[in-house]
Design a protein around this motif. Structure first.
Motif, PDB file in Angstrom:
ATOM      1  N   PHE A  13      35.152  38.348  38.434  1.00  0.00           N
ATOM      2  CA  PHE A  13      36.475  38.008  37.914  1.00  0.00           C
ATOM      3  C   PHE A  13      37.563  38.893  38.520  1.00  0.00           C
ATOM      4  CE2 PHE A  13      34.545  35.957  33.927  1.00  0.00           C
ATOM      5  CZ  PHE A  13      34.756  34.686  34.434  1.00  0.00           C
ATOM      6  N   LEU A  14      37.248  40.170  38.732  1.00  0.00           N
ATOM      7  CA  LEU A  14      38.235  41.072  39.329  1.00  0.00           C
ATOM      8  C   LEU A  14      38.552  40.636  40.758  1.00  0.00           C
ATOM      9  CD1 LEU A  14      37.145  44.683  38.237  1.00  0.00           C
ATOM     10  CD2 LEU A  14      39.150  43.421  37.475  1.00  0.00           C
ATOM     11  N   VAL A  15      37.480  40.309  41.499  1.00  0.00           N
ATOM     12  CA  VAL A  15      37.655  39.970  42.911  1.00  0.00           C
ATOM     13  C   VAL A  15      38.394  38.638  43.081  1.00  0.00           C
ATOM     14  CG1 VAL A  15      36.338  39.252  44.946  1.00  0.00           C
ATOM     15  CG2 VAL A  15      35.755  41.364  43.774  1.00  0.00           C
ATOM     16  N   ILE A  16      38.138  37.708  42.172  1.00  0.00           N
ATOM     17  CA  ILE A  16      38.783  36.394  42.306  1.00  0.00           C
ATOM     18  C   ILE A  16      40.271  36.474  41.934  1.00  0.00           C
ATOM     19  CG2 ILE A  16      38.441  35.397  39.982  1.00  0.00           C
ATOM     20  CD1 ILE A  16      37.366  33.510  43.045  1.00  0.00           C
ATOM     21  N   GLY A  17      40.680  37.564  41.284  1.00  0.00           N
ATOM     22  CA  GLY A  17      42.108  37.752  41.009  1.00  0.00           C
ATOM     23  C   GLY A  17      42.527  37.485  39.570  1.00  0.00           C
ATOM     24  N   LEU A  18      41.551  37.430  38.657  1.00  0.00           N
ATOM     25  CA  LEU A  18      41.919  37.292  37.241  1.00  0.00           C
ATOM     26  C   LEU A  18      42.551  38.621  36.800  1.00  0.00           C
ATOM     27  CD1 LEU A  18      41.423  35.126  34.960  1.00  0.00           C
ATOM     28  CD2 LEU A  18      39.541  36.556  34.187  1.00  0.00           C
ATOM     29  N   PRO A  19      43.615  38.583  35.952  1.00  0.00           N
ATOM     30  CA  PRO A  19      44.187  39.848  35.506  1.00  0.00           C
ATOM     31  C   PRO A  19      43.101  40.818  35.008  1.00  0.00           C
ATOM     32  CG  PRO A  19      45.547  38.052  34.748  1.00  0.00           C
ATOM     33  CD  PRO A  19      44.348  37.434  35.420  1.00  0.00           C
TER      34      PRO A  19
END
Lengths: 427, 199
Positions: A13-19
């Motif tokens: 989730f961090l890598v995909i750009g989710l806050p």
């Protein structure tokens, strides 16, 4: 197994750009569900969100952010730079040194590093370019001087650390003063060395009379008033850091009014921007709470601490590895996110190794400053690039000598912890 | 939000109108959050001044700030902050992904977030109803009701859950359609949201 799944989820989730806040909340909640079932998860979701905001001490965050907004509005920062230039501008590279001094002065009345970089970029950069400074040198010194605001009180990063680590915010803020002065001197020294190696990069400026010098000091007065109304009252014990933050915002507002820069529109814009930044930070704290519950329940922290405790390495060697880890993280991640994600895990370990938590807070903020100016996530360099329209690569190269100087400063503070701990001990 | 129509479960969802309506609500909420910040500042100054000048601090300042104002600052601003891409995200890896994969990942992430925050809102509502029914007070010395605290929590989280749900539809719709139906956050180099990083 559960820990692996949850960490994987977090990374994806961090890598995909989710806050960051949502990524931590979702991953942590998934872990809590896997470990304790839905009833357990709902119980935590019932109480955690409110306990994040439901406290008096947390107002230091919106108040210091608001103070920074008013300080920027007032235009005091520009005057600081002018005064510093009048005092040291005659030297070769003097305007660059003045930038470091103005950065420290701005840091003493504002806790926001990017705001400092933006202000310096719009004031001192044009002045340097006009005088024929090498843009690489000029951009580099602006980007690094902006980071001083993170360290010199009031520092939002240190407050956040204090909240997560549950240690006295007053001691932390006062602990940032001497390191702030050392970093300022390191920047000035680096500039002096750079212009000695390459004199063409920075011309000498004009000289000013003593009369002009003293006249310039009148504009430093408002900054001193603000500094005393915050750091002065915390150090002397007149008010708590929480109260000082409210007072600081109020005095900064009066200052903006005095300078005739506060209109109803700018006032409400400052409030809205403060509300947004505060809620952003609070949502990350909530995410960290949810994730922290999972970590505690899964005993990861305990296992890690026990493992490191069993290592046959001297504590200082482990600390060097930890600090290197922070520098590497700073290349890729936002500094607030780093603090929130790592402090709950690292702090028990660090205290078990015998290090002081106040010292650790200050040293990781100095380390985070490096991350603000190194690629690929060097926020301050992005800010400077936006103002100067110079290529990012050139600016990153320009800031490199300061990064080396910073690393020497970090080493000094690690070898001599008293540089950080002495001043708070006199409170 | 780009205000495009997104497909969900074979049904046309007019995301544009819903999003605009929610946007207006968020705008009103963040204005209230900002106002709460101004009140906090004034209360703290009044409290400290009165304590030093007449040795009589405001007995209610901690409760007013902790129970109502700070809760308003947090919960009334979160949704507007999300809407304007103010919640920090790590955006350096995103350009490496295929756009469809990025939308799909964000769709799933926002979907899970919507569910999570909806549970928070629902729990807030539950506590609000309970507190109102039993007439809960903050404390004996400060006889103010606790339900407004839960109301702020429920209201702000519900708006945030709805915003996340709209983002989910937009991103999943974009992943299916193969074109951007929903705005991606600005990249750091051009970042409009740069101000918040690394404070």
């Amino acid at each position: 197994m559960t820990v692996t799944i949850v960490l994987l989820l977090l990374v994806v989730f961090l890598v995909i750009g989710l806050p960051v806040a949502l990524a931590m909340s979702v991953a942590g909640a998934a872990g809590l569900y896997l470990l304790g079932g839905s009833g357990f998860l709902v119980g935590i979701l019932r109480t955690s969100p409110l306990s994040t905001a439901n406290s008096y001490e947390i107002i230091t965050i919106p108040m210091f952010i608001l103070m920074a907004e008013f300080v920027i509005l007032s235009g005091v920062a520009r005057d600081l730079f002018r005064a510093a230039t009048i005092w040291v501008g005659r030297l070769r590279g003097g305007v660059a040194m003045a930038t470091a001094l103005a950065g420290a002065g701005f840091g003493a009345i504002s806790g926001s590093s990017t705001a400092a970089a933006a202000t310096l970029a719009s004031t001192s950069l044009p002045a340097m370019i006009e005088q024929g400074y090498d843009p690489k040198l000029a951009g580099g010194v602006v980007a690094i001087s902006g980071t001083l605001a993170m360290l010199i009180p009031p520092s939002i990063a240190l407050i956040l650390y204090g909240i997560i680590a549950d240690i006295p915010i007053g001691e932390l803020l006062i602990g940032g003063i001497i390191p702030g002065i050392i970093v300022t001197l390191a920047i000035i020294l680096t500039v002096a060395v750079l212009v000695r190696i390459e004199p063409a990069a920075a011309p000498a400026g004009r000289a000013y009379t003593m009369r002009e010098k003293f006249a310039s000091l009148t504009r430093v007065g408002p900054m001193l008033v603000l500094f005393l109304s915050v750091t002065g009252v915390i150090y002397s014990g007149i008010a708590t850091p929480t109260e000082a933050s409210g007072l600081g915002a109020f005095v900064a507002m009066l200052l903006a009014m005095w300078e005739r820069k506060l209109t109803l529109r700018t006032f409400f814009e400052a409030l809205r921007s403060t509300a947004q930044t505060s809620s952003m930070i609070l949502l990350i704290i909530l995410g960290a709470h949810i994730f922290g519950y999972f970590f505690t329940l899964s005993r990861v922290t305990n296992d890690l601490t026990a493992w490191v405790g069993g290592l046959d390495a001297p504590p200082m060697a482990i600390m060097v590895v930890i600090l290197l880890g922070y520098i590497v993280l700073g290349f890729f991640m936002d500094q607030i996110a780093i603090l929130i994600l790592t402090v709950p895990v690292m702090l028990p370990l660090v205290t078990q190794l015998g290090f002081d938590p106040v010292w650790f807070g200050v040293i990781i903020v100095v380390t985070a400053e490096v991350g603000m100016v190194t690629p690929p996530m060097g926020m301050n360099v992005f800010v400077v690039a936006r103002y100067t329209r110079r290529p990012l690569g050139e600016l990153f190269r320009g800031v490199m000598p300061h990064v080396w100087a910073h690393l020497i400063v970090i080493a000094l503070m690690t070898i001599f912890p008293a540089l950080i701990l002495w001043l708070p001990s006199t409170m | 939000m780009s205000g495009a129509n997104a497909m969900a479960g074979g049904q046309q969802v007019d995301e544009g109108m819903l999003s605009r309506g929610l946007g207006r609500f968020e705008h009103a909420c963040v204005a209230l959050a900002g106002l709460s910040i101004a009140v906090i500042m004034l209360v703290v100054v009044a409290d400290v001044t009165m304590r030093y000048l007449i040795h009589r601090p405001l007995s209610w300042s901690y409760d007013l700030i902790g129970s109502y104002l700070m809760v308003a600052v947090f919960f009334l601003a979160i949704s507007d902050t999300l809407q304007s891409h103010g919640h920090i995200a790590i955006d350096i890896f995103a350009p490496a992904f295929n756009r469809r994969i990025e939308h799909l990942g964000l769709g799933i992430g926002y979907g899970a977030s919507a569910v999570l925050i909806a549970v928070i809102a629902w729990q807030g509502w539950h506590r609000l109803v309970q507190a109102q029914a039993s007439g809960d007070l903050i404390s004996a010395t400060v006889p103010w009701p606790t339900w407004p605290t839960y109301a702020l929590l429920a209201l702000g989280s519900a708006a945030m859950a709805l915003r996340c749900a709209l983002r989910t539809l937009g991103h999943l719709g974009s992943a299916v359609a193969g074109r951007d139906l929903v705005g991606l956050p600005p990249r750091a180099e051009t970042g409009e949201h740069a101000g918040e990083h690394g404070e």
